[in-house]
Design an enzyme around this catalytic site. Structure first.
Site, PDB file in Angstrom:
ATOM      1  N   GLN A 257      -4.399  -4.843   7.178  1.00  0.00           N
ATOM      2  CA  GLN A 257      -5.438  -5.730   6.639  1.00  0.00           C
ATOM      3  C   GLN A 257      -5.530  -7.053   7.377  1.00  0.00           C
ATOM      4  OE1 GLN A 257      -7.735  -5.011   4.399  1.00  0.00           O
ATOM      5  NE2 GLN A 257      -6.938  -3.010   3.870  1.00  0.00           N
TER       6      GLN A 257
ATOM      7  N   HIS B  55       0.876  -1.179   0.000  1.00  0.00           N
ATOM      8  CA  HIS B  55       0.000   0.000   0.000  1.00  0.00           C
ATOM      9  C   HIS B  55       0.914   1.229   0.000  1.00  0.00           C
ATOM     10  CE1 HIS B  55      -2.691   2.958   1.982  1.00  0.00           C
ATOM     11  NE2 HIS B  55      -3.693   2.194   1.607  1.00  0.00           N
TER      12      HIS B  55
ATOM     13  N   LYS C 140     -10.204  -0.304  10.798  1.00  0.00           N
ATOM     14  CA  LYS C 140     -10.405  -1.497   9.955  1.00  0.00           C
ATOM     15  C   LYS C 140     -10.782  -2.709  10.798  1.00  0.00           C
ATOM     16  CE  LYS C 140      -7.072   0.035   6.494  1.00  0.00           C
ATOM     17  NZ  LYS C 140      -7.829   0.459   5.327  1.00  0.00           N
TER      18      LYS C 140
ATOM     19  N   CYS D 286      -5.036   2.803  -3.465  1.00  0.00           N
ATOM     20  CA  CYS D 286      -3.797   3.309  -2.841  1.00  0.00           C
ATOM     21  C   CYS D 286      -2.629   2.378  -3.121  1.00  0.00           C
ATOM     22  CB  CYS D 286      -3.958   3.499  -1.341  1.00  0.00           C
ATOM     23  SG  CYS D 286      -5.202   4.689  -0.902  1.00  0.00           S
TER      24      CYS D 286
ATOM     25  N   ASP E  31       3.321  -4.436   8.077  1.00  0.00           N
ATOM     26  CA  ASP E  31       2.099  -3.632   7.970  1.00  0.00           C
ATOM     27  C   ASP E  31       0.913  -4.587   8.151  1.00  0.00           C
ATOM     28  OD1 ASP E  31      -0.195  -2.399   7.092  1.00  0.00           O
ATOM     29  OD2 ASP E  31       0.649  -1.657   5.207  1.00  0.00           O
TER      30      ASP E  31
HETATM   31  N1  PMP Z   1      -1.584  -0.580   4.700  1.00  0.00           N
HETATM   32  C1  PMP Z   1      -2.567  -1.308   4.144  1.00  0.00           C
HETATM   33  C2  PMP Z   1      -2.269  -2.689   3.635  1.00  0.00           C
HETATM   34  C3  PMP Z   1      -3.851  -0.755   4.034  1.00  0.00           C
HETATM   35  O1  PMP Z   1      -4.823  -1.457   3.454  1.00  0.00           O
HETATM   36  C4  PMP Z   1      -4.083   0.552   4.532  1.00  0.00           C
HETATM   37  C5  PMP Z   1      -5.456   1.210   4.429  1.00  0.00           C
HETATM   38  N2  PMP Z   1      -6.128   1.006   3.247  1.00  0.00           N
HETATM   39  C6  PMP Z   1      -3.029   1.242   5.113  1.00  0.00           C
HETATM   40  C7  PMP Z   1      -1.789   0.645   5.183  1.00  0.00           C
HETATM   41  C8  PMP Z   1      -3.193   2.630   5.669  1.00  0.00           C
HETATM   42  O2  PMP Z   1      -4.043   2.607   6.771  1.00  0.00           O
HETATM   43  P1  PMP Z   1      -4.591   3.973   7.388  1.00  0.00           P
HETATM   44  O3  PMP Z   1      -5.215   4.727   6.253  1.00  0.00           O
HETATM   45  O4  PMP Z   1      -5.591   3.522   8.405  1.00  0.00           O
HETATM   46  O5  PMP Z   1      -3.432   4.693   7.979  1.00  0.00           O
END
Ligand code: PMP
Length: 404
Positions: A201, A121, A224, A362, A198
């Site tokens: 998910q 991401h 999430k 993203c 990270d």
């Molecule tokens: N890493 C992953 C794999 C994600 O899916 C996301 C959110 N879509 C993020 C990081 C970023 O998370 P946040 O917007 O809650 O900071």
């Protein structure tokens, strides 16, 4: 699906009980809905003991601090960590940036390599691009295969004596791939690199144990996993956090301050500058308790069953292409419908009360590799059931006929 009943679960979620429309919410990888138990806990803080934490000497200020710290303990226990290694941040993005500033900028040089993967991401890619630029370190990546798995056949190609930092997603937000993070951490440690996972998910969907994974840092977001927005966690091994410089200055992160200099508070407070997101942190503790009440094994099995069912239904339809085909994937399915632009599909599904994601998720480098400009994504959680997937597939078929 055993005794677990998503329809009964919906009773706990005001967005379902208040909705005039039958709600088919399939964008859980972007953010989940919140149960009443979490909303009640936010409300309880604001209406019964609203005060700043770690500052007040009056009784309800002490209560605010105690409940905030209880929440930290609940989260620490949830991921098998000590409470000194749990830092409250605003979300995964801030957690990763904290490490990119406080660790990477102080420890990397032009001789070093940062290793990421091709399926990150933007939140676990751009901070490393910036850190690489600031330190003149090189940025390398592990590619992924057609089936959505990482190319780890010959790890020596990527993990070398120059590798000083490795950042990898636990579960892909596009491909659903669940990466072998424990093995990746071991490969990184074998060459002396520091690791960050990270978990944005993954954490909502499966057991997460810091002692087992053994990473140096782990990041995830409250929103999430049924918690409030504006709250996330950075786990750091205490010995790493002790050695690191602070990320931001101000508030409770100090031990003493003169006009010239300051010394730092103990961990984790050294990394919590300013008034924290108190209500959100307390709300996240309630979300974790709600998840524990259902059971992560039940949640994971439900996600697996729904994903298997959805993949079976989608692959029976003409003109659908699913990205990645890992059997052991998280409840996230990115797909194309031939001849229908992803945004058009999402809008047509919306007319039937179905919420899915459309866009680049993203993750522009993944789109480039897949050779698409954008994609659609459906993602499931505890309140979804097979009926939701039936409606979703019927609406796709209807839309595909319109565009045929
Ligand atoms: N890493 C992953 C794999 C994600 O899916 C996301 C959110 N879509 C993020 C990081 C970023 O998370 P946040 O917007 O809650 O900071």
């Amino acid at each position: 699906m055993g005794n677990f009943d998503p329809i009964q679960i919906r009773e706990d979620f005001p967005i379902y009980t208040n909705s005039e429309l039958p709600l088919v919410y399939l964008d859980n990888a972007a953010t989940t809905q919140r149960p009443q138990a979490v909303l009640d806990e936010l409300n309880r803080y604001y209406t019964e003991f609203n005060a700043n934490v770690h500052r007040a000497v009056y009784s309800f200020g002490e209560k605010a601090t105690a409940v905030y710290e209880d929440s930290r303990q609940t989260i620490a226990d949830f991921i098998g960590a000590d409470n000194t290694s749990i830092i409250f941040t605003s979300g995964t993005t801030e957690s990763i940036n904290l490490v990119a500033y406080a660790w990477a900028r102080n420890n990397l040089t032009s001789e070093d390599e940062i290793l990421v993967t091709e399926m990150e991401h933007h939140s676990n890619l751009v901070p490393w691009q910036l850190a690489a630029k600031a330190t003149r370190a090189s940025l390398k990546y592990i590619p992924f295969n057609e089936d959505g798995s990482l190319d780890l056949e010959d790890p020596d190609k990527y993990f070398t004596a120059k590798t000083k930092f490795v950042a990898v997603t636990h579960q892909s937000n596009v491909l659903g791939t669940i990466n072998p993070v424990k093995d990746i951490v071991r490969m990184a440690h074998d060459v002396g690199a520091v690791t960050l996972v990270d978990g944005a998910q993954w954490v909502p969907h499966g057991r997460t144990d810091m002692q087992d994974i053994d990473c140096d840092f782990y990041a995830f977001s409250g929103h999430k996993m049924l918690g409030p927005t504006g709250i996330g966690i950075l786990y750091g091994k205490p010995e790493m956090l002790e050695k690191m410089q602070p990320f931001q200055g101000g508030g409770e992160m100090i031990k003493s301050v003169t006009m010239e200099q300051a010394t730092w508070n103990d961990i984790p407070y050294k990394f919590e500058a300013g008034t924290p997101n108190i209500a959100q942190a307390i709300g996240l503790g309630a979300a974790v308790k709600y998840i524990q009440g259902i059971g992560l094994d039940v949640i994971q099995n439900h996600g697996r069953d729904l994903t298997k069912y959805a993949i079976k239904k989608l692959t029976q339809m003409d003109s659908i292409k699913i990205h990645g085909n890992q059997h052991d994937r998280g409840p996230v399915i990115s797909f194309e419908v031939t001849g229908v632009h992803p945004h058009d599909l999402a809008q047509f599904l919306d007319q039937d009360g179905i919420a899915i994601r459309a866009g680049q998720l993203c993750a522009q480098p993944i789109m480039d590799k897949l050779g698409v400009f954008a994609t659609n994504r459906a993602s499931f959680y505890i309140y979804n059931n097979e009926q939701d997937i039936n409606k979703f597939c019927e609406s796709i078929e209807k839309t595909a006929r319109i565009f045929a």
